[in-house]
Write a protein that holds these residues in place. Structure first.
Motif, PDB file in Angstrom:
ATOM      1  N   GLN A   1       0.845  -1.183   0.000  1.00  0.00           N
ATOM      2  CA  GLN A   1       0.000   0.000   0.000  1.00  0.00           C
ATOM      3  C   GLN A   1       0.890   1.247   0.000  1.00  0.00           C
ATOM      4  OE1 GLN A   1      -3.148   0.140  -0.479  1.00  0.00           O
ATOM      5  NE2 GLN A   1      -4.363  -0.772   1.151  1.00  0.00           N
ATOM      6  N   PRO A   2       0.333   2.399  -0.382  1.00  0.00           N
ATOM      7  CA  PRO A   2       1.089   3.649  -0.231  1.00  0.00           C
ATOM      8  C   PRO A   2       1.442   3.887   1.233  1.00  0.00           C
ATOM      9  CG  PRO A   2      -0.813   3.969  -1.646  1.00  0.00           C
ATOM     10  CD  PRO A   2      -0.960   2.602  -1.046  1.00  0.00           C
ATOM     11  N   GLN A   3       2.544   4.571   1.441  1.00  0.00           N
ATOM     12  CA  GLN A   3       2.988   4.910   2.791  1.00  0.00           C
ATOM     13  C   GLN A   3       1.865   5.645   3.530  1.00  0.00           C
ATOM     14  OE1 GLN A   3       4.387   4.898   5.382  1.00  0.00           O
ATOM     15  NE2 GLN A   3       5.899   6.444   5.811  1.00  0.00           N
ATOM     16  N   PRO A   4       1.443   5.149   4.715  1.00  0.00           N
ATOM     17  CA  PRO A   4       0.269   5.727   5.383  1.00  0.00           C
ATOM     18  C   PRO A   4       0.501   7.078   6.031  1.00  0.00           C
ATOM     19  CG  PRO A   4       1.223   3.976   6.718  1.00  0.00           C
ATOM     20  CD  PRO A   4       1.956   3.960   5.412  1.00  0.00           C
TER      21      PRO A   4
ATOM     22  N   ARG B   1     -11.773 -10.172   4.754  1.00  0.00           N
ATOM     23  CA  ARG B   1     -11.512  -8.914   5.454  1.00  0.00           C
ATOM     24  C   ARG B   1     -10.086  -8.476   5.187  1.00  0.00           C
ATOM     25  NH1 ARG B   1      -8.944 -10.171  10.470  1.00  0.00           N
ATOM     26  NH2 ARG B   1      -8.824 -12.432  10.798  1.00  0.00           N
ATOM     27  N   THR B   2      -9.802  -7.217   5.506  1.00  0.00           N
ATOM     28  CA  THR B   2      -8.470  -6.641   5.274  1.00  0.00           C
ATOM     29  C   THR B   2      -7.786  -6.363   6.604  1.00  0.00           C
ATOM     30  OG1 THR B   2      -9.185  -5.606   3.212  1.00  0.00           O
ATOM     31  CG2 THR B   2      -7.209  -4.726   4.239  1.00  0.00           C
ATOM     32  N   VAL B   3      -6.544  -6.757   6.690  1.00  0.00           N
ATOM     33  CA  VAL B   3      -5.697  -6.447   7.844  1.00  0.00           C
ATOM     34  C   VAL B   3      -4.469  -5.715   7.319  1.00  0.00           C
ATOM     35  CG1 VAL B   3      -4.351  -7.357   9.764  1.00  0.00           C
ATOM     36  CG2 VAL B   3      -6.488  -8.481   9.093  1.00  0.00           C
ATOM     37  N   HIS B   4      -4.173  -4.558   7.896  1.00  0.00           N
ATOM     38  CA  HIS B   4      -3.004  -3.785   7.487  1.00  0.00           C
ATOM     39  C   HIS B   4      -1.842  -4.039   8.447  1.00  0.00           C
ATOM     40  CE1 HIS B   4      -5.575  -1.644   4.718  1.00  0.00           C
ATOM     41  NE2 HIS B   4      -6.355  -1.233   5.708  1.00  0.00           N
ATOM     42  N   LEU B   5      -0.649  -4.124   7.899  1.00  0.00           N
ATOM     43  CA  LEU B   5       0.576  -4.243   8.690  1.00  0.00           C
ATOM     44  C   LEU B   5       1.471  -3.052   8.381  1.00  0.00           C
ATOM     45  CD1 LEU B   5       2.489  -5.863  10.567  1.00  0.00           C
ATOM     46  CD2 LEU B   5       3.426  -6.920   8.497  1.00  0.00           C
ATOM     47  N   ASP B   6       1.655  -2.177   9.366  1.00  0.00           N
ATOM     48  CA  ASP B   6       2.573  -1.055   9.222  1.00  0.00           C
ATOM     49  C   ASP B   6       3.897  -1.444   9.870  1.00  0.00           C
ATOM     50  OD1 ASP B   6       0.652   0.380   7.964  1.00  0.00           O
ATOM     51  OD2 ASP B   6       0.157   1.662   9.671  1.00  0.00           O
ATOM     52  N   ILE B   7       4.933  -1.541   9.056  1.00  0.00           N
ATOM     53  CA  ILE B   7       6.270  -1.912   9.526  1.00  0.00           C
ATOM     54  C   ILE B   7       7.034  -0.637   9.815  1.00  0.00           C
ATOM     55  CG2 ILE B   7       8.388  -3.148   8.960  1.00  0.00           C
ATOM     56  CD1 ILE B   7       6.704  -4.785   6.952  1.00  0.00           C
ATOM     57  N   VAL B   8       7.456  -0.463  11.049  1.00  0.00           N
ATOM     58  CA  VAL B   8       8.141   0.756  11.483  1.00  0.00           C
ATOM     59  C   VAL B   8       9.612   0.413  11.741  1.00  0.00           C
ATOM     60  CG1 VAL B   8       8.158   2.656  13.134  1.00  0.00           C
ATOM     61  CG2 VAL B   8       6.000   1.502  12.580  1.00  0.00           C
ATOM     62  N   ASP B   9      10.475   1.015  10.957  1.00  0.00           N
ATOM     63  CA  ASP B   9      11.917   0.776  11.060  1.00  0.00           C
ATOM     64  C   ASP B   9      12.566   1.959  11.766  1.00  0.00           C
ATOM     65  OD1 ASP B   9      14.539  -0.175  10.582  1.00  0.00           O
ATOM     66  OD2 ASP B   9      14.647   0.936   8.688  1.00  0.00           O
ATOM     67  N   TYR B  10      13.364   1.678  12.783  1.00  0.00           N
ATOM     68  CA  TYR B  10      14.052   2.767  13.476  1.00  0.00           C
ATOM     69  C   TYR B  10      15.356   2.259  14.066  1.00  0.00           C
ATOM     70  CZ  TYR B  10      11.898   0.691  17.655  1.00  0.00           C
ATOM     71  OH  TYR B  10      11.494  -0.174  18.637  1.00  0.00           O
ATOM     72  N   PRO B  11      16.348   3.134  14.228  1.00  0.00           N
ATOM     73  CA  PRO B  11      17.654   2.698  14.733  1.00  0.00           C
ATOM     74  C   PRO B  11      17.557   2.127  16.144  1.00  0.00           C
ATOM     75  CG  PRO B  11      17.810   4.877  13.722  1.00  0.00           C
ATOM     76  CD  PRO B  11      16.347   4.556  13.843  1.00  0.00           C
ATOM     77  N   GLY B  12      18.238   1.003  16.363  1.00  0.00           N
ATOM     78  CA  GLY B  12      18.235   0.394  17.677  1.00  0.00           C
ATOM     79  C   GLY B  12      18.842   1.280  18.743  1.00  0.00           C
TER      80      GLY B  12
END
Length: 472
Positions: free
Chosen positions: A76-79, A131-142
């Protein structure tokens, strides 16, 4: 405030609640935080994760796929218009090209959204169909994640811990001496602050490259746009009972508190507090290779990470109103492909033992946690060789500067993780009875089938633990 303003505020609250209800009941969104410690492979993990969810030929352990519940997956486009999109296509091209290379390290927050079409079950199956389930993957420095442990620490507590860590590391005695001898009651001078901060930053970044922690704030290691700002120009100091107004110590304490309020809190509020599931990638093999001091540092770091999370299972109404908690957390020992598969259980057991110690210190309860040995991108093949009369289970792969693949034997990990824990408890300088070697492999050239993502080890099991319940 006028009546129109009040009405407008009420309207916005109702609209926000309505959006939350719609998301929770009809198109739920799961936010998966991905972070890692000391070059554990965040970018590779996300790239392989997305590729293998879009083309699921290598995901037999994903239950929703094998039972037919998961029907399709698409990007999907970036939310969020204010956050960078994770450069998935660029990273995938680097990993799967004719001369594959590793992608760049994570240096800021980015996101990517996947949407799943899932077969409905239960009472609504006949009405809803899918049904639709969205997964937003959030990447950030440890490195930024470690800052969450600072929120409950005063400047005095942080200074004591940081000075002790510096003193305990090789080459840290001189810096610890300079910091301890600083005149905290002298009038504050910016050049002196910059001088000490530069020494502290240099030492902390070198320690980080060696897989160790100096206790430095995450933005000291990876400053981004804050490089050189006063909010990063502070150091740990020996504490007086109370710093006098205008003193060097008082200004260092003020800047430490400003760092927490102006840098750490906004990150927690805008990104971290909204995460439902979390994976922490850990290079346990590298720590084992460097010895007990590095593993003890890793264990303390895992404790700091756990202490920073808001543990517990989200309640339905709490989630509906936006008060989310991390429900599942996976500590993944990466680079399992550097070991023969016969040693994967040992790597997972050692990681699990370190995690249990960290959980106890952090008093982490209410959420599901697990340790697992994985390789998001498999770079090696397995082989058996004879060396000096011994039969060794090895792996083969590409290394920089060599035309041919090389065979690599990492050593034999102990079957009982208590052997590692005992060495840590005794303050040993080296391992007794085993040794671990380390190698940096390059990505292997791939010839993928149309329905296949990149080869991996247990990526499907990791996904099933983290989000599998949301897809069934």
């Amino acid at each position: 405030m006028g009546l129109a303003d009040i009405a407008d505020g009420v309207t916005r609250q109702v609209e926000s609640l309505g959006a939350s209800v719609n998301e929770t009941l009809f198109e739920p969104t799961v936010r998966l935080g991905v972070t890692g410690l000391s070059r554990a492979g965040k970018s590779v993990f996300i790239t392989s994760l997305v590729a293998n969810l879009l083309k699921r030929g290598r995901m037999p352990q994903l239950t929703a796929l094998t039972d037919g519940t998961l029907r399709s997956v698409y990007l999907q486009p970036q939310p969020d218009d204010t956050i960078a999109r994770f450069p998935y296509e660029t990273h995938l091209a680097k990993l799967t090209g004719p001369d594959p290379v590793w992608p760049e390290n994570t240096r800021s927050v980015s996101e990517l959204r996947l949407s799943f079409r899932v077969k409905s079950k239960g009472l609504i199956a006949g009405l809803a169909g899918e049904r639709t389930v969205h997964l937003d993957i959030v990447d950030y420095p440890g490195e930024w994640l470690l800052d969450l442990a600072l929120m409950d620490k005063s400047y005095a507590d942080w200074s004591e811990n940081a000075l002790a860590r510096i003193q305990a590391q090789e080459g840290g005695a001189d810096l610890a001496k300079k910091l301890s001898e600083a005149d905290v009651s002298a009038p504050f001078e910016e050049p002196r602050a910059q001088e000490l901060a530069a020494l502290y930053t240099e030492f902390s970044r070198a320690a980080h490259l060696n897989g160790l922690s100096s206790g430095a704030p995450g933005r000291v290691i990876l400053p981004g746009e804050l490089e050189g700002s006063p909010v990063l120009t502070f150091v740990p100091l020996p504490m007086a009972e109370r710093f006098s107004r205008g003193s060097f110590g008082r200004e260092m304490e003020r800047r430490y508190e400003a760092y927490k309020s102006q840098v750490v809190k906004p990150f927690f509020r805008d990104h971290f507090a909204r995460i439902d599931r979390q994976i922490v990638l850990v290079d346990v093999l590298k720590a084992l290779h460097r010895g007990p001091a590095a593993v003890e540092d890793l264990r303390n770091t895992m404790g700091d990470i756990l202490a920073g999370f808001r543990p517990g299972k989200s309640r339905w109404l709490t989630s509906l109103l936006g008060g989310k908690r991390v429900e599942r957390m996976l500590f993944a020992a990466t680079k399992a492909d550097h070991l023969h598969h016969t040693q994967h259980p040992q790597l997972a057991a050692i990681t699990s033992a370190l995690l249990e110690q960290a959980k106890s210190r952090a008093d982490f309860s209410g959420a599901q946690t697990r340790a697992m040995a994985i390789a998001a991108l498999r770079t090696t093949t397995e082989a058996t060789i004879t060396h000096e009369g011994r039969v060794l289970d090895c792996v083969r792969g590409r290394v920089e500067g060599r035309d041919k693949q090389v065979a690599f034997y990492s050593g034999q990990l102990p079957k009982d993780p208590s052997q590692v824990l005992t060495a840590l408890q005794n303050g040993a300088d080296e391992w007794n009875g085993f040794s671990v070697e380390s190698q940096r492999f390059l990505p292997a050239a791939l010839n993928l089938k149309p329905d296949e993502g990149p080869p991996h080890i247990r990526l499907d099991q990791a996904v099933d633990f983290l989000i599998g319940d949301k897809l069934r």
